[in-house]
Design a protein around this motif. Sequence first.
Motif, PDB file in Angstrom:
ATOM      1  N   GLU A  38      -2.578   5.134   0.325  1.00  0.00           N
ATOM      2  CA  GLU A  38      -2.883   5.348   1.739  1.00  0.00           C
ATOM      3  C   GLU A  38      -3.675   4.194   2.343  1.00  0.00           C
ATOM      4  N   ASP A  39      -4.595   3.602   1.566  1.00  0.00           N
ATOM      5  CA  ASP A  39      -5.390   2.480   2.082  1.00  0.00           C
ATOM      6  C   ASP A  39      -4.675   1.128   1.968  1.00  0.00           C
ATOM      7  N   GLY A  40      -3.475   1.119   1.345  1.00  0.00           N
ATOM      8  CA  GLY A  40      -2.695  -0.110   1.226  1.00  0.00           C
ATOM      9  C   GLY A  40      -3.157  -1.046   0.117  1.00  0.00           C
ATOM     10  N   GLU A  54       3.418  -4.847  -9.300  1.00  0.00           N
ATOM     11  CA  GLU A  54       2.293  -4.119  -8.720  1.00  0.00           C
ATOM     12  C   GLU A  54       1.312  -5.106  -8.125  1.00  0.00           C
ATOM     13  N   ALA A  55       0.967  -4.895  -6.866  1.00  0.00           N
ATOM     14  CA  ALA A  55      -0.043  -5.703  -6.184  1.00  0.00           C
ATOM     15  C   ALA A  55      -1.305  -4.866  -6.056  1.00  0.00           C
ATOM     16  N   ARG A  56      -2.453  -5.525  -6.200  1.00  0.00           N
ATOM     17  CA  ARG A  56      -3.752  -4.861  -6.050  1.00  0.00           C
ATOM     18  C   ARG A  56      -4.612  -5.719  -5.144  1.00  0.00           C
ATOM     19  N   GLY A  57      -4.923  -5.199  -3.976  1.00  0.00           N
ATOM     20  CA  GLY A  57      -5.719  -5.966  -3.018  1.00  0.00           C
ATOM     21  C   GLY A  57      -5.017  -7.255  -2.662  1.00  0.00           C
ATOM     22  N   THR A  58      -5.684  -8.392  -2.886  1.00  0.00           N
ATOM     23  CA  THR A  58      -5.091  -9.696  -2.564  1.00  0.00           C
ATOM     24  C   THR A  58      -4.272 -10.271  -3.716  1.00  0.00           C
ATOM     25  N   ARG A  59      -4.296  -9.618  -4.875  1.00  0.00           N
ATOM     26  CA  ARG A  59      -3.502 -10.083  -6.030  1.00  0.00           C
ATOM     27  C   ARG A  59      -2.085  -9.526  -5.912  1.00  0.00           C
ATOM     28  N   GLU A  60      -1.175 -10.363  -5.430  1.00  0.00           N
ATOM     29  CA  GLU A  60       0.193  -9.914  -5.168  1.00  0.00           C
ATOM     30  C   GLU A  60       0.977  -9.578  -6.429  1.00  0.00           C
ATOM     31  N   ARG A  61       0.684 -10.196  -7.546  1.00  0.00           N
ATOM     32  CA  ARG A  61       1.399  -9.928  -8.789  1.00  0.00           C
ATOM     33  C   ARG A  61       0.386  -9.599  -9.882  1.00  0.00           C
ATOM     34  N   ALA A  62      -0.385  -8.556  -9.642  1.00  0.00           N
ATOM     35  CA  ALA A  62      -1.413  -8.164 -10.610  1.00  0.00           C
ATOM     36  C   ALA A  62      -0.775  -7.688 -11.913  1.00  0.00           C
ATOM     37  N   TYR A  63       0.309  -6.939 -11.804  1.00  0.00           N
ATOM     38  CA  TYR A  63       1.032  -6.438 -12.965  1.00  0.00           C
ATOM     39  C   TYR A  63       2.523  -6.516 -12.698  1.00  0.00           C
ATOM     40  N   MET A  98      -3.617   8.015  -8.870  1.00  0.00           N
ATOM     41  CA  MET A  98      -3.387   7.496  -7.521  1.00  0.00           C
ATOM     42  C   MET A  98      -2.211   8.241  -6.882  1.00  0.00           C
ATOM     43  N   ILE A  99      -2.191   8.222  -5.568  1.00  0.00           N
ATOM     44  CA  ILE A  99      -1.073   8.788  -4.825  1.00  0.00           C
ATOM     45  C   ILE A  99      -0.487   7.663  -3.980  1.00  0.00           C
TER      46      ILE A  99
END
Length: 103
Positions: A38-40, A54-63, A98-99
């Motif tokens: 929900e928070d993007g 998977e992107a996390r925050g500003t890390r576009e290719r975290a996983y 997470m949802i």
Amino acid sequence: MRRAFATVIALTLLIPSGHAEETPMETTHPYVGLWVTEDGRIRHELLSNGRYVEARGTRERAYEGRYEVTGNHIEYWDDTGFTADGDFIDGVLHHAGMILYRR
């Protein structure tokens, strides 16, 4: 006949079994695409070739890794060896506490 048998054996040895990238999902599969919290902050892109990013925050290719969907259940295998899973319930992805919503 002998040559055809040798080709089958060679292909069997070169192509590992059970990898999602061998049989791409249809691009029309309802779960292929982008899933976002929900928070993007967390974004899962399920690609039609059985891979995910998977992107996390500003890390576009975290996983990155592969995934397989069986019914409404998804299994993830990260390229680093990490595994996870989740379930699609009423059009929402529930994954590791997470949802994520379809975007």
